[in-house]
Design a protein around this motif. Structure first.
Motif, mmCIF file in Angstrom:
data_model
loop_
_atom_site.group_PDB
_atom_site.id
_atom_site.type_symbol
_atom_site.label_atom_id
_atom_site.label_comp_id
_atom_site.label_asym_id
_atom_site.label_seq_id
_atom_site.Cartn_x
_atom_site.Cartn_y
_atom_site.Cartn_z
ATOM 1 N N SER A 1 0.984 6.129 7.341
ATOM 2 C CA SER A 1 2.552 6.205 6.281
ATOM 3 C C SER A 1 2.979 5.118 6.032
ATOM 4 O O SER A 1 3.984 4.211 5.535
ATOM 5 N N ILE A 2 4.198 4.707 6.901
ATOM 6 C CA ILE A 2 5.136 3.310 7.231
ATOM 7 C C ILE A 2 4.132 2.084 7.288
ATOM 8 O O ILE A 2 4.867 0.402 7.678
ATOM 9 N N PRO B 1 1.200 1.132 2.773
ATOM 10 C CA PRO B 1 2.150 0.058 2.853
ATOM 11 C C PRO B 1 0.960 -1.369 2.709
ATOM 12 O O PRO B 1 1.043 -1.778 1.388
ATOM 13 N N HIS B 2 0.124 -1.544 3.233
ATOM 14 C CA HIS B 2 -0.794 -2.499 3.539
ATOM 15 C C HIS B 2 -1.746 -2.979 2.144
ATOM 16 O O HIS B 2 -1.488 -4.060 1.118
ATOM 17 N N LEU B 3 -2.108 -1.504 2.579
ATOM 18 C CA LEU B 3 -3.265 -1.648 1.022
ATOM 19 C C LEU B 3 -2.095 -1.657 -0.470
ATOM 20 O O LEU B 3 -3.275 -1.884 -1.175
ATOM 21 N N VAL B 4 -1.495 -0.472 -0.193
ATOM 22 C CA VAL B 4 -0.603 -0.519 -1.796
ATOM 23 C C VAL B 4 -0.077 -2.389 -2.226
ATOM 24 O O VAL B 4 -0.685 -2.940 -3.444
ATOM 25 N N ALA B 5 -0.178 -2.670 -1.002
ATOM 26 C CA ALA B 5 0.306 -4.817 -1.663
ATOM 27 C C ALA B 5 -0.583 -5.399 -1.389
ATOM 28 O O ALA B 5 -1.004 -6.155 -2.695
ATOM 29 N N ALA B 6 -2.034 -5.504 -0.769
ATOM 30 C CA ALA B 6 -3.161 -6.049 -1.139
ATOM 31 C C ALA B 6 -3.477 -5.723 -2.633
ATOM 32 O O ALA B 6 -4.361 -6.196 -2.889
ATOM 33 N N ILE C 1 2.319 -8.838 2.997
ATOM 34 C CA ILE C 1 1.796 -8.634 3.889
ATOM 35 C C ILE C 1 0.116 -9.042 3.203
ATOM 36 O O ILE C 1 -0.883 -8.432 4.563
ATOM 37 N N LEU D 1 -1.838 7.863 0.661
ATOM 38 C CA LEU D 1 -2.915 6.662 -0.117
ATOM 39 C C LEU D 1 -3.296 7.435 -1.384
ATOM 40 O O LEU D 1 -2.184 7.473 -3.064
ATOM 41 N N VAL E 1 0.410 8.433 -2.360
ATOM 42 C CA VAL E 1 1.021 7.045 -3.410
ATOM 43 C C VAL E 1 0.328 6.356 -4.661
ATOM 44 O O VAL E 1 1.416 6.533 -6.125
ATOM 45 N N LEU F 1 6.881 3.561 -3.873
ATOM 46 C CA LEU F 1 5.804 3.722 -2.568
ATOM 47 C C LEU F 1 7.238 4.301 -1.709
ATOM 48 O O LEU F 1 6.972 5.018 -0.697
ATOM 49 N N THR G 1 8.251 7.291 -2.785
ATOM 50 C CA THR G 1 6.945 9.062 -2.076
ATOM 51 C C THR G 1 6.865 8.903 -0.689
ATOM 52 O O THR G 1 6.569 10.355 0.152
ATOM 53 N N LEU H 1 6.951 -3.243 5.566
ATOM 54 C CA LEU H 1 7.264 -2.035 4.795
ATOM 55 C C LEU H 1 8.411 -2.846 4.385
ATOM 56 O O LEU H 1 8.772 -2.415 3.004
ATOM 57 N N LEU I 1 -6.039 0.801 -6.238
ATOM 58 C CA LEU I 1 -5.698 1.672 -5.743
ATOM 59 C C LEU I 1 -6.010 3.206 -6.042
ATOM 60 O O LEU I 1 -7.104 3.311 -4.907
#
Lengths: 287, 287
Positions: A189-190, A194-199, A227, A250, A253, B201, B204, B221, B257
């Motif tokens: 979650s934390i 979030p890393h995948l969202v940024a990438a 990140i 994911l 999100v 994000l 969520t 994050l 995503l």
């Protein structure tokens, strides 16, 4: 001053930024008598011989493991268990072995099994790091005032857990004991999702042609995608180990973004505003 | 030293962080003879009277507009055109009026129409700001070395465009002339959609219960969601003005995503790795 000979011998396997910083910090804090290091490549050994925190560097694992009291396996997540299996041949039964991997469930299971009771294993995940990687960026302050997971199981020796906890605390970390699977759920979650969202955001913008607009990019997008510049290899390991926990986060999100898009399309501004307010409240709670 | 009386008179309407920083920077750079400010509230006027860059502060718009050579409307996006309509009654025909709003297409159209040729209008969007808001955080260096859009239209007076460009450049900004609609398309990609991703994000994660884990949250994050702490009111204005450009970008982000999630679920790790590599390349191109 304590006689160094009475202090534990620390052996670090496969040091990168985390391992080297650990060696430097442990020596600086007077926690250990000797720091011994195993590395796979001759080039790394030569580099280690110039590090003042390193007392001995060797490509022969037996030589640095056999008298070690504390063994830190600092390799990437997908290599840790293999190295633990190797060191089992030479480790002292009183030694305590740990790691610094970003996933814990499957990894701890593999390590306990690979060590086969030859010594105690306790999983660790110090939440410290840097965009910089490699030995040469070693920083004795890297761990100070950062959170650290220690992840005992039903098989863990309580005294070994205490040893590892004490060691991280002596480096200034805030230690939390959490079961391995719970750890994986939390970091999915934390950190991982979030890393995948940024990438993914960065990759999508690139595909949409935003590369021609980089001179307009402000601190906002720079922060949001920072990140995404992290090591692809390291992250692939993490995703491989923890994808079962990451996928449902994911999905949430994506669901949240889908709702937000629908609200925006349909001019449902109260609902949009609620998302902004909820997001702001959460972000402010991190300060 | 140039005689201040020979330098232009700058009038700032509705100053917050951006307006106050503008006044401070213009005065520090010796670009203007006088800085006059209009504000709506008596409390703001009292605060302005303590700012050494402000020569005159008034709640009477006519008084500070009538002799102004340069007029900067620093109000939120949804208020700018109304203030431009008001100042049209007193403005000198030789004056140049601009703004600092984060959207431009609809806004520039409204402002040109509201001014009705009483003076020249040229839209501006300096990409500068801070998490801190309000007069008291004024910073004469806020604009230095940051990008700034200047958005002329077919109706713009070339001399007025030159005046505005010169002014921003004298504050150290990198100025880019772009048509208003093109501006909105660019910032939807590199600023507005990323803002919604960060906010969504954060919202969520909050809904999924991550609030209980804030003590584990690392710099990753924190960076990814930093902009979610921005002003909800300001962002609602922006979304209202630019949603037609933002929605398609958001759709692409969701699509990206969704694909990533599917790849991860099905163990298609080559495809996952490609996303990480593309994201990393884009992020590194911002350095």
């Amino acid at each position: 001053m304590t006689d160094p000979a009475s202090l534990p011998v620390l052996t670090i396997l496969a040091p990168g930024l985390l391992g080297a910083s650990l060696g430097a910090a442990a020596k600086a804090a007077g926690l250990v008598g000797r720091v011994q290091v195993w590395a796979r490549r001759a080039e790394t050994i030569r580099e280690l011989e110039c590090c003042n925190w390193c007392d001995e560097a060797s490509m022969d694992m037996a030589q640095v493991v056999k008298d070690a009291d504390l063994i830190w396996v600092c390799a990437p997540v997908n290599v840790v268990a293999r190295l633990v299996g190797q060191l089992a041949a030479w480790v002292k039964p009183t030694a305590v072995v740990t790691d610094v991997g970003s996933t814990k469930g499957r990894l701890v299971q593999q390590c306990e099994s690979a060590l086969g009771g030859a010594a105690a294993f306790v999983g660790s995940h110090p939440m410290a790091g840097s965009q910089k990687s490699g030995l040469s960026h070693a920083d004795a302050q890297l761990y100070a005032d950062r959170p650290c997971f220690v992840t005992p199981t039903d098989c863990s020796d309580p005294a070994a857990v205490e040893t590892i906890r004490h060691f991280w605390e002596a480096m200034g970390m805030r230690v939390y004991e959490v079961a391995p699977d719970e750890h994986d759920r939390i970091v999915a979650s934390i950190s991982h999702a979030p890393h995948l969202v940024a990438a993914s955001l960065a990759a999508t913008l690139a595909e949409a042609g935003a590369g021609q607009w980089t001179h307009f990019v402000g601190t906002g997008l720079r922060d949001t995608t920072r990140i995404a510049a992290g090591s692809v290899e390291m992250w692939m390991d993490i995703l491989l180990h923890n994808r079962e926990q990451i996928v449902p986060v994911l999905a949430k999100v994506i669901d949240g973004l889908e709702h937000l898009k629908t609200h925006l399309e349909h001019g449902q501004f109260n609902a949009v505003e609620q998302v902004l307010r909820d997001g702001k409240r959460f972000r402010e709670s991190l300060e």
